[in-house]
Design an enzyme around this catalytic site. Sequence first.
Site, PDB file in Angstrom:
ATOM      1  N   HIS A  35      -4.132  -4.423   7.486  1.00 36.24           N
ATOM      2  CA  HIS A  35      -4.285  -3.232   8.331  1.00 36.24           C
ATOM      3  C   HIS A  35      -3.491  -3.378   9.628  1.00 36.24           C
ATOM      4  O   HIS A  35      -3.742  -4.289  10.425  1.00 36.24           O
ATOM      5  CB  HIS A  35      -5.731  -2.874   8.660  1.00 36.24           C
ATOM      6  CG  HIS A  35      -5.813  -1.464   9.154  1.00 36.24           C
ATOM      7  ND1 HIS A  35      -6.046  -0.381   8.338  1.00 36.24           N
ATOM      8  CD2 HIS A  35      -5.611  -0.958  10.394  1.00 36.24           C
ATOM      9  CE1 HIS A  35      -6.014   0.734   9.063  1.00 36.24           C
ATOM     10  NE2 HIS A  35      -5.752   0.420  10.305  1.00 36.24           N
ATOM     11  N   GLU A  75     -11.272  -9.097   2.351  1.00 35.83           N
ATOM     12  CA  GLU A  75     -10.028  -8.785   3.049  1.00 35.83           C
ATOM     13  C   GLU A  75     -10.377  -8.612   4.519  1.00 35.83           C
ATOM     14  O   GLU A  75     -11.188  -7.733   4.866  1.00 35.83           O
ATOM     15  CB  GLU A  75      -9.351  -7.537   2.490  1.00 35.83           C
ATOM     16  CG  GLU A  75      -8.052  -7.211   3.252  1.00 35.83           C
ATOM     17  CD  GLU A  75      -7.227  -6.103   2.637  1.00 35.83           C
ATOM     18  OE1 GLU A  75      -7.312  -5.899   1.402  1.00 35.83           O
ATOM     19  OE2 GLU A  75      -6.508  -5.426   3.393  1.00 35.83           O
ATOM     20  N   ARG A 100      -9.002   8.193  -0.865  1.00 37.16           N
ATOM     21  CA  ARG A 100      -9.973   8.615   0.144  1.00 37.16           C
ATOM     22  C   ARG A 100     -10.787   9.802  -0.353  1.00 37.16           C
ATOM     23  O   ARG A 100     -10.319  10.592  -1.168  1.00 37.16           O
ATOM     24  CB  ARG A 100      -9.250   9.014   1.444  1.00 37.16           C
ATOM     25  CG  ARG A 100      -8.835   7.829   2.288  1.00 37.16           C
ATOM     26  CD  ARG A 100      -8.140   8.298   3.559  1.00 37.16           C
ATOM     27  NE  ARG A 100      -7.988   7.201   4.533  1.00 37.16           N
ATOM     28  CZ  ARG A 100      -8.908   6.907   5.448  1.00 37.16           C
ATOM     29  NH1 ARG A 100     -10.036   7.597   5.496  1.00 37.16           N
ATOM     30  NH2 ARG A 100      -8.714   5.912   6.293  1.00 37.16           N
ATOM     31  N   ASN A 150       0.850  -1.189   0.000  1.00 32.15           N
ATOM     32  CA  ASN A 150       0.000   0.000   0.000  1.00 32.15           C
ATOM     33  C   ASN A 150       0.889   1.243   0.000  1.00 32.15           C
ATOM     34  O   ASN A 150       1.693   1.428   0.916  1.00 32.15           O
ATOM     35  CB  ASN A 150      -0.920  -0.019   1.238  1.00 32.15           C
ATOM     36  CG  ASN A 150      -1.904   1.140   1.244  1.00 32.15           C
ATOM     37  OD1 ASN A 150      -1.500   2.291   1.037  1.00 32.15           O
ATOM     38  ND2 ASN A 150      -3.158   0.853   1.480  1.00 32.15           N
ATOM     39  N   GLU A 161      -8.500   0.830  -3.270  1.00 27.15           N
ATOM     40  CA  GLU A 161      -9.436   0.845  -2.142  1.00 27.15           C
ATOM     41  C   GLU A 161     -10.349   2.050  -2.289  1.00 27.15           C
ATOM     42  O   GLU A 161      -9.885   3.165  -2.565  1.00 27.15           O
ATOM     43  CB  GLU A 161      -8.672   0.900  -0.821  1.00 27.15           C
ATOM     44  CG  GLU A 161      -7.880  -0.362  -0.576  1.00 27.15           C
ATOM     45  CD  GLU A 161      -7.119  -0.327   0.719  1.00 27.15           C
ATOM     46  OE1 GLU A 161      -6.761   0.770   1.161  1.00 27.15           O
ATOM     47  OE2 GLU A 161      -6.860  -1.397   1.303  1.00 27.15           O
ATOM     48  N   HIS A 203      -5.390   3.737  -1.559  1.00 25.03           N
ATOM     49  CA  HIS A 203      -6.705   4.095  -1.031  1.00 25.03           C
ATOM     50  C   HIS A 203      -7.015   5.525  -1.453  1.00 25.03           C
ATOM     51  O   HIS A 203      -6.452   6.467  -0.907  1.00 25.03           O
ATOM     52  CB  HIS A 203      -6.668   3.977   0.493  1.00 25.03           C
ATOM     53  CG  HIS A 203      -7.993   4.183   1.153  1.00 25.03           C
ATOM     54  ND1 HIS A 203      -8.144   4.036   2.514  1.00 25.03           N
ATOM     55  CD2 HIS A 203      -9.214   4.523   0.682  1.00 25.03           C
ATOM     56  CE1 HIS A 203      -9.410   4.272   2.831  1.00 25.03           C
ATOM     57  NE2 HIS A 203     -10.078   4.562   1.735  1.00 25.03           N
ATOM     58  N   HIS A 260       1.096   6.076   2.175  1.00 26.34           N
ATOM     59  CA  HIS A 260       1.868   6.991   3.020  1.00 26.34           C
ATOM     60  C   HIS A 260       3.156   7.500   2.391  1.00 26.34           C
ATOM     61  O   HIS A 260       3.810   8.368   2.964  1.00 26.34           O
ATOM     62  CB  HIS A 260       2.044   6.373   4.407  1.00 26.34           C
ATOM     63  CG  HIS A 260       0.700   6.198   5.061  1.00 26.34           C
ATOM     64  ND1 HIS A 260      -0.133   7.265   5.279  1.00 26.34           N
ATOM     65  CD2 HIS A 260       0.017   5.098   5.406  1.00 26.34           C
ATOM     66  CE1 HIS A 260      -1.281   6.827   5.794  1.00 26.34           C
ATOM     67  NE2 HIS A 260      -1.220   5.511   5.859  1.00 26.34           N
ATOM     68  N   ARG A 295      -6.514  12.861   1.362  1.00 27.38           N
ATOM     69  CA  ARG A 295      -5.437  13.267   2.284  1.00 27.38           C
ATOM     70  C   ARG A 295      -4.078  12.738   1.828  1.00 27.38           C
ATOM     71  O   ARG A 295      -3.055  13.277   2.152  1.00 27.38           O
ATOM     72  CB  ARG A 295      -5.744  12.774   3.689  1.00 27.38           C
ATOM     73  CG  ARG A 295      -5.739  11.282   3.833  1.00 27.38           C
ATOM     74  CD  ARG A 295      -6.050  10.830   5.247  1.00 27.38           C
ATOM     75  NE  ARG A 295      -7.452  11.085   5.607  1.00 27.38           N
ATOM     76  CZ  ARG A 295      -7.999  10.593   6.721  1.00 27.38           C
ATOM     77  NH1 ARG A 295      -7.285   9.858   7.558  1.00 27.38           N
ATOM     78  NH2 ARG A 295      -9.258  10.844   7.023  1.00 27.38           N
ATOM     79  N   THR A 312      -8.411   3.704   8.786  1.00 22.78           N
ATOM     80  CA  THR A 312      -9.640   2.911   8.649  1.00 22.78           C
ATOM     81  C   THR A 312      -9.922   2.188   9.953  1.00 22.78           C
ATOM     82  O   THR A 312      -9.129   1.348  10.394  1.00 22.78           O
ATOM     83  CB  THR A 312      -9.474   1.903   7.503  1.00 22.78           C
ATOM     84  OG1 THR A 312      -9.146   2.641   6.324  1.00 22.78           O
ATOM     85  CG2 THR A 312     -10.756   1.117   7.269  1.00 22.78           C
TER      86      THR A 312
HETATM   87  C1  LIG Z   1      -8.310   0.061   4.240  1.00 19.86           C
HETATM   88  C2  LIG Z   1      -6.965   0.059   4.836  1.00 19.86           C
HETATM   89  O1  LIG Z   1      -6.713  -0.582   5.827  1.00 19.86           O
HETATM   90  C3  LIG Z   1      -5.901   0.953   4.281  1.00 19.86           C
HETATM   91  O2  LIG Z   1      -6.345   1.788   3.272  1.00 19.86           O
HETATM   92  C4  LIG Z   1      -5.432   1.803   5.407  1.00 19.86           C
HETATM   93  O3  LIG Z   1      -6.583   2.471   5.840  1.00 19.86           O
HETATM   94  C5  LIG Z   1      -4.317   2.706   4.963  1.00 19.86           C
HETATM   95  O4  LIG Z   1      -4.812   3.984   4.682  1.00 19.86           O
HETATM   96  P1  LIG Z   1      -5.008   5.061   5.877  1.00 19.86           P
HETATM   97  O5  LIG Z   1      -3.722   5.046   6.693  1.00 19.86           O
HETATM   98  O6  LIG Z   1      -5.307   6.349   5.193  1.00 19.86           O
HETATM   99  O7  LIG Z   1      -6.165   4.530   6.661  1.00 19.86           O
HETATM  100  N1  LIG Z   2      -5.992  -2.831   3.578  1.00 25.17           N
HETATM  101  C1  LIG Z   2      -4.797  -2.672   4.385  1.00 25.17           C
HETATM  102  C2  LIG Z   2      -3.813  -1.830   3.663  1.00 25.17           C
HETATM  103  O1  LIG Z   2      -3.959  -1.593   2.488  1.00 25.17           O
HETATM  104  C3  LIG Z   2      -2.618  -1.313   4.383  1.00 25.17           C
HETATM  105  O2  LIG Z   2      -2.928  -0.979   5.708  1.00 25.17           O
HETATM  106  P1  LIG Z   2      -1.680  -0.483   6.614  1.00 25.17           P
HETATM  107  O3  LIG Z   2      -0.599  -1.538   6.498  1.00 25.17           O
HETATM  108  O4  LIG Z   2      -1.203   0.826   6.050  1.00 25.17           O
HETATM  109  O5  LIG Z   2      -2.242  -0.378   8.003  1.00 25.17           O
END
Ligand SMILES: CC(=O)[C@@H](O)[C@H](O)COP(=O)(O)O
Ligand SMILES: NCC(=O)COP(=O)(O)O
Length: 255
Positions: free
Chosen positions: A200, A160, A54, A16, A79, A52, A19, A58, A110
């Site tokens: 997550h 998921e 959003r 993901n 996402e 994601h 960040h 952000r 989330t």
């Molecule tokens: C759905 C999920 O778990 C990820 O998208 C996680 O939320 C990372 O994005 P955020 O840190 O913006 O929530």
């Molecule tokens: N769906 C979880 C994801 O995409 C990443 O979550 P995180 O590792 O950033 O908490």
Amino acid sequence: MSLLHPNKPVIELGVNIDHVATLRNARGTSYPDPIQAALLAEEAGADCITLHLREDRRHIRDADVEALLPQLRTRMNLESAITSEMIDFALRLRPQDVCLVPERREEITTEGGLDVIAHFSQVKDAVHRLQLAGVRVSLFIDPDAAQVKAAAEAGAPVIEIHTGRYAEARTDEEAQRELDRVQAAVLAGVGYGLKVNAGHGLHYTNVQPIAAIPEIAELNIGHAIVAQAVFIGWKNAVKEMKAIMTAARLGIHKK
Ligand SMILES: CC(=O)[C@@H](O)[C@H](O)COP(=O)(O)O
Ligand SMILES: NCC(=O)COP(=O)(O)O
């Protein structure tokens, strides 16, 4: 245990990149570039790229998704909330995968899974429209048997499991209780013939018991990889996570 297949990883890693975009947006610069991060993550062994979009933008922005999709060699797992704005965006781009997630603007991250039961007709409609467009839909749900059942009934081929409560557990006993909930939900999903992913809050230590669950196909991990990259570099952080996940799946625990 999954049989080792020459071309298929024993457990897939979705990186993901949210960040990386958080860091970019912190100063309004063009760097670090989430697209470059995604392509380097693929070079380092990522099996898919998760992001994601959003509603408050952000971190990931529309232009990031539009620019990245045609450049990916693996696949995109977008996402998205189940609002008409987001579903229309996903239908326009048609990434390989869309994971429907809940969103509350004031949340830091989330907080819980999608309540498929409470929003059944809206979820079922979104799943139908996306699947009809050739997009594989995943539902991001809590480790709850009733939600797993509702997800299957809504027609989603993938779920998921939200591992946030497991990741935030404050004692070993609480972590074990949450791990048992995750495992039960995974087995319930497999029982409905679903592909079962998880994610997550996972990091280089707590990922191991989750990755060891043989029925889990894919883990989506972001925040911890971006954090580790600060110290060891982006590609190394991706490689290390993939190695730890694979070792855990093969029964090898790393300290
Ligand atoms: C759905 C999920 O778990 C990820 O998208 C996680 O939320 C990372 O994005 P955020 O840190 O913006 O929530
Ligand atoms: N769906 C979880 C994801 O995409 C990443 O979550 P995180 O590792 O950033 O908490």
